[in-house]
Design an enzyme around this catalytic site. Structure first.
Site, PDB file in Angstrom:
ATOM      1  N   LYS A 134      28.397  -7.405   3.356  1.00  0.00           N
ATOM      2  CA  LYS A 134      28.122  -6.214   4.169  1.00  0.00           C
ATOM      3  C   LYS A 134      28.282  -6.589   5.625  1.00  0.00           C
ATOM      4  O   LYS A 134      27.458  -7.286   6.202  1.00  0.00           O
ATOM      5  CB  LYS A 134      26.714  -5.690   3.893  1.00  0.00           C
ATOM      6  N   TRP A 167      31.292  -2.422   3.567  1.00  0.00           N
ATOM      7  CA  TRP A 167      31.458  -3.425   2.517  1.00  0.00           C
ATOM      8  C   TRP A 167      32.859  -4.049   2.541  1.00  0.00           C
ATOM      9  O   TRP A 167      33.853  -3.367   2.761  1.00  0.00           O
ATOM     10  CB  TRP A 167      31.250  -2.796   1.130  1.00  0.00           C
ATOM     11  N   THR A 187      21.882 -13.453 -21.328  1.00  0.00           N
ATOM     12  CA  THR A 187      22.734 -13.443 -20.133  1.00  0.00           C
ATOM     13  C   THR A 187      22.470 -14.746 -19.386  1.00  0.00           C
ATOM     14  O   THR A 187      21.416 -15.361 -19.558  1.00  0.00           O
ATOM     15  CB  THR A 187      22.389 -12.268 -19.213  1.00  0.00           C
ATOM     16  N   GLU A 201      25.926  -7.504 -21.917  1.00  0.00           N
ATOM     17  CA  GLU A 201      25.185  -6.291 -22.286  1.00  0.00           C
ATOM     18  C   GLU A 201      26.082  -5.239 -22.932  1.00  0.00           C
ATOM     19  O   GLU A 201      25.600  -4.197 -23.385  1.00  0.00           O
ATOM     20  CB  GLU A 201      24.527  -5.693 -21.035  1.00  0.00           C
TER      21      GLU A 201
END
Ligand code: ADP
Length: 550
Positions: free
Chosen positions: A447, A452, A194, A339
């Site tokens: 935030k 959010w 990654t 992944e």
């Protein structure tokens, strides 16, 4: 890995391991004349067939065996999309070794870290990456040799490397008298790290079984939808998540394959699309931006390009609309990650949805879409409890399935699963029909006053403004609300728009309190090695930015 009980009555079908070598064998035997066309690093166009590819893959496998490569050993590649890289995909994995694909756009220190971590024994590389190889070689203690993917005529007269080999010489010296070995389908086949935006990169170690299942599933009509009737140009690089599995799924269906090599600019891509009559392609949004700008500036159209899958980061709806309405190209928005091999969802419509009014259809198509069979997903709150599928409630997105990792290579990061589910790090909604929409990566979410704000939504709106080429939104510290959105914008060449105009542009499109507090105009956004905007860099760049306090 969990073990499952055997039934007293087992099925009586043949037991054949799902191996990567089966794909190229099948492509040779049943689609032997289908072409693989590559723009080479040498600059010219190379063409051959699946039969040729299979033959040379076996020659390479034999050469690797002679060089002492055994099952489970790692062999790295640092290469563009091209036929020699494809041969390495099949020769290395097919022989039971593990192909470790490396992104050349990473820093040499990161590359050396990965080579050492993976304990690579050989590194195959495209000739233009020789300077990288020379820089990392002294730090790579496990590497026995570096193989340059070219003929003798392109080998350097002198090199700092004493273990430099010529790929074409290895192939020429090796016969194709090689039988693909049969082994357990759960054996490791390839390794991809990654990007590691925080900390060291971690390796996703795919297996033959996971790769084969992903190849079958991703080829389905509601996935990448590739078939023998297609000519496929993978823009997505083979050094990042196996080019979304296309080097496997395309030979599996026998489609013609076109590799762009290093020439990823709009002009070179367009020429290849037209010359080879490409019907399908896949890539991240940033790459389409270059192609579309070139096509628009030169008043061109596409004569064969019918469908594209866009993912890796959110596809701006404005880009989808341009491709669809101006050029007649169907856009399938898809989502996945290293992944997950990578495909998790793709957005196509059911019969019922296809009958909806245009706006409603567009709203669905902007989502990241529906899982393909094999992947299961859910959203949970911070307490781990599953959240409703109402298209509004957002939570942490978790996945499971036979091509989702169970742990990182060498168990880096320890036990990553939560109750058998892999936490993706994405925040999403899922609607009643099971269509998922990413609102953010959890580390990018803003935030504000405990609530959010979705940066993707703010960016998509900005990018629908005619003067905006690219936009990215980050949270900036705010004395009262903790964080507030700052929108960073690259204008289209020659276009003008003021801060005030852009802020007004949000009126009526979102809740008022979501509106960005400020806008910064820049020449370019920082782009990472996989073509994505680096928000951590932007946060660093704008950490002292003072928002206007209303
Ligand atoms: P990296 O190596 O950058 O971690 P990957 O290439 O594996 O990454 O990227 C996976 C991530 O990219 C996902 O977790 C998600 O945040 C983002 N991503 C992928 N596809 C999309 C999409 N269609 N829309 C929004 N985000 C996406």
């Amino acid at each position: 890995m969990p073990q499952y009980p055997e039934s007293p009555l087992m099925g009586q079908m043949m037991s054949q391991p799902l191996l990567i070598s089966n794909i190229i064998r099948h492509a040779d035997r049943y689609y032997g004349k289908s072409e693989i066309v590559s723009r080479r690093v040498e600059g010219d166009i190379h063409r051959y067939t699946y039969t040729d590819c299979h033959k040379r893959s076996r020659q390479l496998a034999k050469a690797l065996a002679n060089m002492g490569i055994k099952m489970g050993d790692r062999v790295a590649s640092i290469a563009w999309n091209g036929y020699r890289h494809l041969e390495a995909y099949y020769a290395v994995s097919g022989s039971g070794a593990v192909l470790h694909t490396i992104n050349p756009r990473l820093f040499p220190e990161q590359i050396a870290y990965m080579v050492n971590h993976a304990e690579d024994q050989y590194v195959l590389f495209d000739m233009n990456f020789l300077p990288i190889i020379e820089a990392i070689a002294p730090h790579c203690s496990t590497v026995k040799g570096f193989v340059m993917l070219c003929g003798r005529e392109h080998m350097p007269a002198a090199s700092k490397l004493d273990n430099l080999l010529c790929y074409e010489e290895l192939i020429a010296a090796s016969s194709d008298d090689y039988e693909w070995p049969q082994f357990d389908e759960n054996s490791a086949s390839s390794l991809c790290y990654t990007s590691g935006t925080t900390g060291h990169p971690k390796g996703a170690l795919y297996s033959h079984r996971s790769t084969l299942l992903h190849s079958y599933a991703s080829a389905m009509p509601d996935g990448l939808n590739v078939s023998a009737r297609d000519t496929v140009l993978p823009v997505v690089p083979m050094f990042h998540v196996n080019a979304w599995g296309l080097p496997y799924s395309v030979p599996l269906v026998g489609a013609k394959m076109v590799f762009p090599g290093p020439a990823m600019d709009g002009k070179s891509l367009y020429e290849l699309f037209e010359q080879e009559q490409v019907t399908f392609s896949a890539g991240v949004p940033t790459i389409w931006m270059g192609l579309l700008t070139y096509v628009a500036q030169n008043n061109l159209t596409f004569s064969s390009f019918k469908r594209t899958v866009i993912g890796g980061s959110a596809c701006p709806p404005s880009m989808m609309k341009t491709l669809r309405h101006q050029y007649g190209i169907e856009v399938v928005h898809a989502w996945g990650m290293t992944e997950m091999s990578p495909l998790g969802t793709a957005c196509t419509l059911s019969v019922r949805q296809a009958a909806l009014p245009e706006d409603a259809k567009q709203a669905i198509l902007e989502k990241q879409g529906h899982v393909i069979f094999g992947v299961d997903m859910k959203i949970v709150g911070d307490d781990g409890r599953e959240l409703p599928w109402d298209g509004k409630t957002y939570g942490n997105l978790l996945v499971k399935g036979p091509w989702v990792i169970s742990s990182y290579f060498k168990d880096e990061g320890g036990d990553v699963l939560e109750d058998g589910w892999f936490p993706t790090g994405d925040v999403a909604t899922i609607d009643a029909d099971g269509y998922m929409q990413i609102t953010d990566r959890s580390k990018d979410v803003i935030k504000s006053g405990g609530e959010w704000i979705s940066t993707i939504e703010l960016e998509n709106i900005a990018m629908s403004h005619p003067a905006v080429q690219q936009a990215a939104c980050i949270g900036v510290l705010h004395p009262k609300w903790d964080e507030r959105p700052l929108l960073v914008v690259v204008k289209k060449p020659g276009a003008e728009v003021s801060k005030e105009e852009l802020i007004q542009f949000y009126d009526g499109k979102i809740a008022k309190w979501w509106t960005p507090d400020d806008i910064a105009f820049v020449e370019a956004l920082p782009i990472g090695a996989t073509g994505k905007i680096l928000k951590n860099k932007m946060r660093e760049q704008f950490k002292d930015h003072k928002l206007p306090i209303a």
